[in-house]
Structure formats: C-alpha cells, structure tokens
Enzyme design. Structure first.
Site, PDB file in Angstrom:
ATOM      1  N   GLU A 195      26.452  65.294  53.863  1.00 31.32           N
ATOM      2  CA  GLU A 195      26.884  66.222  52.793  1.00 31.32           C
ATOM      3  C   GLU A 195      26.700  65.591  51.428  1.00 31.32           C
ATOM      4  O   GLU A 195      27.503  65.817  50.518  1.00 31.32           O
ATOM      5  CB  GLU A 195      28.353  66.620  52.962  1.00 31.32           C
ATOM      6  CG  GLU A 195      28.610  67.656  54.009  1.00 31.32           C
ATOM      7  CD  GLU A 195      27.724  68.855  53.880  1.00 31.32           C
ATOM      8  OE1 GLU A 195      27.349  69.212  52.740  1.00 31.32           O
ATOM      9  OE2 GLU A 195      27.380  69.434  54.908  1.00 31.32           O
TER      10      GLU A 195
HETATM   11  C1  LIG Z   1      25.003  61.861  61.908  1.00 35.63           C
HETATM   12  C2  LIG Z   1      24.340  62.633  60.817  1.00 35.63           C
HETATM   13  C3  LIG Z   1      24.507  64.007  60.752  1.00 35.63           C
HETATM   14  C4  LIG Z   1      23.853  64.744  59.764  1.00 35.63           C
HETATM   15  N1  LIG Z   1      23.936  66.121  59.758  1.00 35.63           N
HETATM   16  C5  LIG Z   1      23.102  66.821  58.961  1.00 35.63           C
HETATM   17  C6  LIG Z   1      22.990  68.242  59.090  1.00 35.63           C
HETATM   18  O1  LIG Z   1      23.682  68.875  59.889  1.00 35.63           O
HETATM   19  N2  LIG Z   1      22.083  68.895  58.312  1.00 35.63           N
HETATM   20  C7  LIG Z   1      21.294  68.236  57.415  1.00 35.63           C
HETATM   21  O2  LIG Z   1      20.489  68.874  56.755  1.00 35.63           O
HETATM   22  N3  LIG Z   1      21.395  66.897  57.242  1.00 35.63           N
HETATM   23  C8  LIG Z   1      22.267  66.182  58.001  1.00 35.63           C
HETATM   24  N4  LIG Z   1      22.353  64.821  57.861  1.00 35.63           N
HETATM   25  C9  LIG Z   1      21.559  64.169  56.835  1.00 35.63           C
HETATM   26  C10 LIG Z   1      22.399  63.622  55.700  1.00 35.63           C
HETATM   27  O3  LIG Z   1      22.948  64.661  54.947  1.00 35.63           O
HETATM   28  C11 LIG Z   1      21.484  62.684  54.891  1.00 35.63           C
HETATM   29  O4  LIG Z   1      21.300  61.526  55.683  1.00 35.63           O
HETATM   30  C12 LIG Z   1      22.045  62.342  53.541  1.00 35.63           C
HETATM   31  O5  LIG Z   1      22.047  63.471  52.720  1.00 35.63           O
HETATM   32  C13 LIG Z   1      21.243  61.248  52.827  1.00 35.63           C
HETATM   33  O6  LIG Z   1      19.867  61.459  52.905  1.00 35.63           O
HETATM   34  P1  LIG Z   1      18.928  60.285  53.430  1.00 35.63           P
HETATM   35  O7  LIG Z   1      19.493  59.789  54.695  1.00 35.63           O
HETATM   36  O8  LIG Z   1      17.523  60.736  53.437  1.00 35.63           O
HETATM   37  O9  LIG Z   1      19.100  59.131  52.353  1.00 35.63           O
HETATM   38  P2  LIG Z   1      18.298  58.971  50.975  1.00 35.63           P
HETATM   39  O10 LIG Z   1      18.228  60.251  50.256  1.00 35.63           O
HETATM   40  O11 LIG Z   1      17.025  58.266  51.251  1.00 35.63           O
HETATM   41  O12 LIG Z   1      19.278  58.019  50.171  1.00 35.63           O
HETATM   42  C14 LIG Z   1      19.434  56.631  50.513  1.00 35.63           C
HETATM   43  C15 LIG Z   1      20.496  56.035  49.603  1.00 35.63           C
HETATM   44  O13 LIG Z   1      20.043  56.109  48.250  1.00 35.63           O
HETATM   45  C16 LIG Z   1      20.988  56.789  47.440  1.00 35.63           C
HETATM   46  N5  LIG Z   1      20.246  57.620  46.478  1.00 35.63           N
HETATM   47  C17 LIG Z   1      19.292  58.533  46.729  1.00 35.63           C
HETATM   48  N6  LIG Z   1      18.888  59.096  45.581  1.00 35.63           N
HETATM   49  C18 LIG Z   1      19.581  58.529  44.587  1.00 35.63           C
HETATM   50  C19 LIG Z   1      19.644  58.713  43.173  1.00 35.63           C
HETATM   51  N7  LIG Z   1      18.872  59.596  42.549  1.00 35.63           N
HETATM   52  N8  LIG Z   1      20.522  57.965  42.478  1.00 35.63           N
HETATM   53  C20 LIG Z   1      21.307  57.072  43.079  1.00 35.63           C
HETATM   54  N9  LIG Z   1      21.309  56.869  44.410  1.00 35.63           N
HETATM   55  C21 LIG Z   1      20.453  57.590  45.150  1.00 35.63           C
HETATM   56  C22 LIG Z   1      21.858  57.597  48.380  1.00 35.63           C
HETATM   57  O14 LIG Z   1      23.177  57.728  47.876  1.00 35.63           O
HETATM   58  C23 LIG Z   1      21.838  56.757  49.649  1.00 35.63           C
HETATM   59  O15 LIG Z   1      22.861  55.809  49.617  1.00 35.63           O
HETATM   60  C24 LIG Z   1      23.049  64.076  58.805  1.00 35.63           C
HETATM   61  C25 LIG Z   1      22.930  62.676  58.855  1.00 35.63           C
HETATM   62  C26 LIG Z   1      23.537  61.959  59.849  1.00 35.63           C
HETATM   63  C27 LIG Z   1      23.325  60.480  59.905  1.00 35.63           C
END
Ligand SMILES: Cc1cc2nc3c(=O)[nH]c(=O)nc-3n(C[C@H](O)[C@H](O)[C@H](O)COP(=O)(O)OP(=O)(O)OC[C@H]3O[C@@H](n4cnc5c(N)ncnc54)[C@H](O)[C@@H]3O)c2cc1C
Length: 591
Positions: free
Chosen positions: A435
């Site tokens: 989220e």
């Molecule tokens: C168990 C689980 C359940 C999930 N359920 C769902 C679901 O039901 N539906 C769905 O769509 N997704 C779901 N997700 C996905 C989840 O919402 C994402 O993993 C999350 O939004 C972060 O995206 P990412 O993993 O690609 O990390 P990234 O976007 O690659 O981010 C990596 C890190 O960099 C930071 N970051 C990124 N951009 C910036 C910025 N501009 N400035 C500062 N910091 C930044 C983030 O805070 C994070 O700490 C789920 C994930 C997991 C692990």
C-alpha cells in the site's frame, strides 16, 4: 500456541467514553448505543478468538499451494471463510442496497481489528474484497454495481487489486500492462502483475480482479492508466458464471510472513476486461480503494502488536526468572515473574501505550471518514486525507517494532517458532511495505498533504491541539498530558516551518526529513489521543464509574506514553533541522 482475547472493553471505552458515538450527528451513529455495539463486538470476538486465531499458526505453517493451476488455501480456511460469510461480516458497513447492513465504517473498523489480530493472512481475503467493493461503489456504473456488488458483499465472490508489475512498483508510470479496445466495448488485457494478495484461492466461486492497465491514447506516464474489472470467470447477463477468463496464476510467492494469504503472480493473456470509471483516469478510481486500504494497513500494524502484546504480557506474568531488586514478590517460588523487572515493564508499557493510542487514533480516523461520507463534511475529509500517511506509515513501523519487542519478552523462546511470537513479527513486517512503502507515505505527507488546500488541514490540526491544551490549562491532573503535547506540537510546527523555509529552494532539505516528520506527527497524534483519553477516563472516575481499575490503568498508560514517547519528537526535529547536508553529501559512488 499464542492465544487472543478480543479487547472489547477498550473498544467500548474508545467508542463511548472517548468518541461518544451515540451522541454524534452522523447518520447511523445514533443507533450505536453501548449494548448494540457490545453485541456486535461480542459476536465478532467469538469468531476471531474461537475460529480465526487457532488457524493463524496453521496458515503460517502450511501456506498456500498451487497445483495444476489451482490455488489451495491452508487447512480450515474454507470452513472459517464460510463462517465469516454466514455471519455477514463483510457487509457490516456496506450499503443495504447490495446486501450489506449499512452500519458506519467505525464499526467495520472495530470488528476488522479483531479479525486482523486473530489472523491477518486470512482476513486479507475479505479485506481486499472490501476495498474492491468500495472502488466499484465509487467508480462503477449502475450495471457494474448490480452485477458485481451483491455477490462480493456476500463474499460469494472476492476481489483483488492489481497495480504492481516486475519493473513497476512505486512508479506506476512505468506500467506495461496493455488494454486493447474490442469491438464489443470490452478490452483485451495483456501483461503480468506480481505480488497480488488473495490473487487466487479456493474460498470463493469467482474472483473480481481490479486491474490497472494502459489503454491507447492516454499519453505517457500515469496519465494513460485506466482501471478495469477482470473477472476470473466471466459473468453471464443472468448473473450466472460463464467462461473462464484468460487470467492464470504464474506462481505463489514464497515470503517472510502472511503465509496463509496467496500472494500471486497473475498473467493476463488477452483477458476480457471492462472499463470502470473514466478512460485514462484509472489512478483516481484506484486511489479511492487505496485510501481505505491504507487505513486498513495502518490497522494491521497495531492489530499485530496487540496480539503479540497479549501473549508477551501473559508470558511475563508466568515466566519465573530473577528477583525483584526491591524485594521478592514470589518468596515461596524459585524466582519472581518477569513482570517485576523494570526493563520488562518498560517493554510492556511501550507496547500497551502504543496499541491503545493507535486504536484510538484509528477509530478517530474511521469516525472522520464517516463524517466525510455520511455528512459530506469536507473538513473531516481534508483531515483524514492528511492523517492517512501517518496512520499507515507510523503505525506500521511502530506495530512491527512492538511485535519485535513482544518477542523480546520471551527471550530465546521468542525466536523459536513453536511459541508463535516470530509469526507476529513476520506478519507485521509486510504492512510497512505494501500500500505504498512507508518512505512513500512520508513523501506523500511532506510533499503533498501538508500543503493540500493551502495548508488548511494541517493548520486545523494545530488549532485542534491548541484548543485541547487550552481546555486543560491550570488543571493539575492533566499537566502530565498537556505540557508534553504542547511541546511536541510546537516541535511539529517548527518542522513545518523548516520545510517552508528550505523546501522550495532545495526539495532535498524537506525530503531528507520527511520520514522523521511522519514519526514526529505520529507521536503528536497519539499524544492528542492520550490527552483526550485521560480526560475521558477522569470524567468516568469523577462520575463514580464502577470499574475504577480500568480507568486508572488508562491514565497511567497515557502518562507513560507522554513521558516516555513524546520526547522522541525533539530528536526527530533535530534530524529534520539538520537538513539535506548530512544525508546528501556522500556521492552515490562513495557509499
Ligand atoms: C506480500 C505482498 C503483498 C502485496 N500485495 C499487493 C497487491 O495486492 N496488489 C498490488 O498491486 N501490489 C501488491 N504488493 C506490492 C507492493 O505494494 C509493492 O511491493 C510496494 O508498493 C513497493 O513497490 P516495489 O516493491 O516495486 O518497490 P520499489 O518501488 O522498487 O521501491 C523500493 C524502495 O524504494 C523506495 N522508493 C521508491 N521510489 C522512491 C522515491 N521516489 N523516493 C523515495 N523512495 C522511493 C520505496 O519506499 C522502497 O523502500 C504486495 C507486495 C508484497 C510483498
């Protein structure tokens, strides 16, 4: 095995002593008298403690499995889901028109907390459905509402939200899933979504996926994104289930916690999808779902801490180690219980004061949402919009921290799976990530929410705190609340001032302090809640309340929070005022 006792007494205090729900002018609140809410909490508590909690370790141990394209949930989940359906719990706060009971959202929140504390992974099947229903309620056509909502409210069908792709998490502008318009007005959806919670399972006869995808002509970045309903089984005009849609499960993710929830890779291969809301305006429709979802995730943070705390407390009373330095408390036994030791008490008080403060904050947030939805109160809407990143980010960080502290009370036994304490920490961890990861919540708070509507909402919040402080000036009993709150609120204002003076010329100066600000504001919010709770507890005591122990404990717990947690605000302010320099000086290649 851990146990769970629903905190119905504390919920009753928050609903009635603190928020005085029965006296609010919000439609539906007048019905919420003490006996009515107690009956609901009692029933929900039985389901939570007798059915869901015993399945929590089962789900953790077994996880979900994918066999020949079919996802199976852990032993017992199906029967428990049936019990949740039969109880009508999903529809508690949903419109009667679609089979719900139409109660205020605050009651859904109270009941939801019990379910999440008892079994977070299980409750996500229902929680995601609830969010999907809200998106359809907000953005769907009348026909879509009639087709999908009754079955989703009853939990015959569940829902999911599909944003994330392998190369696109936070930055949705990078999305690659495509939606091609078809001659019949539907769209062919093609792409891969990952990490989809409750993405597939054997609990419901159909799954309604809400999928973000790019349709032609929308422009670059997030502009071209639209939202689509993509049912697992297509729905015939008479409402019966039709052909299997072209969406399949690639795999179930192996993960750190919430093993009982199927986190799926979903492959869409020209699946039939139906536009919901306006073309190319998919993000705003999805955000409706995400705001509620963020509140729900903030709730997950403290609900896991609550379950962990209950067990840590029982263990601290039971486990005999060492002697009380001021004299034996269990002189006939070989040692005293852990709870006599100041450091164990510090640990337990951290947990208790956080959980009870966070519960009050979350219920207050739910009440603001009810004011917004049911009364059209724009100020309440603005305030909850400001609070949402704090409710989500602060509460899930602290929730995890407290679950780890609860584990610590068990010493080595906390690290051994058999005791169940590691599951609380592992399950709580995800709430800090999904989220919108907590860093993004902080970014949203400082980069967007503080300045929203010309800073009107944050100013209203400061005024609210000021009024609370003023109301108790000169009241000796409230001194331990009002003074720390006043100091912390001034520190929050100083941080806001720093952002205003430095953020424009150097955005990094603001963003380097955004995480600290989220925590600073979290403490001010909980400080405000504790001040109000102390006032309510004193009022009950003054009125001769029977259960004095409860109210006295409430005041002592609040005093602890104010004395031991609010000083963190000074540290957060100092970090914020150090600006970008310490954070940004080191070149990326010199780390
Ligand atoms: C168990 C689980 C359940 C999930 N359920 C769902 C679901 O039901 N539906 C769905 O769509 N997704 C779901 N997700 C996905 C989840 O919402 C994402 O993993 C999350 O939004 C972060 O995206 P990412 O993993 O690609 O990390 P990234 O976007 O690659 O981010 C990596 C890190 O960099 C930071 N970051 C990124 N951009 C910036 C910025 N501009 N400035 C500062 N910091 C930044 C983030 O805070 C994070 O700490 C789920 C994930 C997991 C692990």
């Amino acid at each position: 095995m851990p146990s769970y006792t629903p905190p119905a007494r504390d919920m009753d205090f928050i609903l009635h002593d603190l928020l005085q729900v029965g006296a609010q002018d919000i439609p539906g609140y007048a019905d919420l008298d003490r006996s009515f809410t107690a009956a609901i909490l009692d029933e929900a508590g039985k389901l939570a403690s007798e059915v869901l909690a015993p399945l929590n370790p089962v789900g953790d141990r077994e996880g979900c499995r994918l066999e020949n394209g079919v996802v199976y949930t852990p032993t017992g989940f199906k029967a428990a889901f049936e019990a949740m359906k039969q109880g009508g719990w999903n529809g508690l706060d949903l419109p009667e028109e679609y089979g719900g009971q139409g109660l205020p959202y605050i009651m859904g929140t109270a009941v939801g907390e019990m379910f999440v504390s008892a079994n977070m992974a299980f409750n996500m099947y229902q929680g995601l459905t609830h969010g999907a229903i809200n998106a359809i309620l907000t953005a769907g056509s009348d026909e879509q509402k009639a087709t999908y909502l009754p079955k989703m409210v009853s939990l015959d069908w569940t829902g999911t939200m599909n944003l994330t792709e392998p190369h696109c998490g936070t930055d949705l502008g990078l999305m690659r899933t495509r939606a091609e318009p078809q001659a019949d007005g539907s769209y062919a959806i093609t792409g891969q979504k990952i990490f989809i919670s409750a993405g597939d399972h054997d609990l419901a006869e159909n799954i309604i996926h809400l999928v973000l995808a790019k349709a032609p002509g929308g422009g670059p970045g997030t502009k071209g994104i639209s939202l689509f309903i993509v049912p697992k089984f297509l729905v015939n005009p008479d409402g019966s289930l039709g052909a299997r849609n072209a969406v399949s499960v690639g795999k179930i993710e192996e993960k750190m916690g919430i093993h009982g929830n199927a986190t799926c890779v979903l492959n869409y291969d020209g699946a039939r999808g139906f536009l919901i809301g306006e073309l190319h305006k998919g993000l705003s429709a999805m955000f409706v779902m995400m705001n509620e979802a963020r509140l729900g995730v903030g709730l997950q943070g403290y609900a896991q801490a609550e379950a962990a705390y209950q067990n840590a407390l029982a263990y601290a009373r039971d486990r005999l180690q060492g002697r009380d330095v001021t004299g034996a408390k269990n002189p006939n036994g070989p040692a005293d219980p852990l709870i006599v030791h100041p450091d164990i008490r510090r640990n337990l008080m951290d947990q208790k004061s956080f959980v009870e403060g966070a519960r009050a904050f979350t219920f207050w947030g739910a009440h603001l949402l009810d004011r917004g939805h049911r009364l059209g109160d724009k100020d309440a809407e603005g305030l909850i919009s400001l609070m949402t990143p704090v409710l989500k980010g602060f509460q899930t960080d602290k929730g995890f921290e407290m679950a780890v502290q609860a584990q610590q009370v068990y010493g080595g036994h906390g690290y051994i799976e058999e005791w169940g304490m590691s599951q609380f920490a592992r399950d709580a961890r995800i709430a800090m990530i999904y989220e919108g990861a907590n860093g993004i919540q902080a970014l949203d708070l400082v980069g967007r929410k503080l300045a929203q509507d010309g800073g009107k909402h944050v100013m209203a919040f400061f005024e609210m705190v000021k009024a609370e402080v003023k109301a108790h000036e000169g009241d000796e009993r409230m001194k331990g609340f009002v003074e720390p709150l006043k100091t912390a609120s001034k520190q929050m204002q100083a941080a806001g001032m720093f952002f205003m003076q430095n953020g424009m010329k150097n955005p990094n100066a603001a963003l380097s302090g955004s995480y600290d600000f989220m925590h600073l504001m979290g403490h001010v919010c909980l400080g405000l809640m504790w001040t109000r709770m102390a006032k309510a507890a004193y009022a009950a005591l003054d009125a001769g309340a029977a259960d004095r122990d409860f109210y006295e404990a409430k005041i002592a717990t609040g005093r602890y929070y104010m004395a031991r947690q609010l000083p963190a605000c000074a540290m957060h302010l100092a970090r914020i005022e150090s600006g970008a320099e310490p954070v940004m000086t080191l070149a990326a290649d010199r780390f």
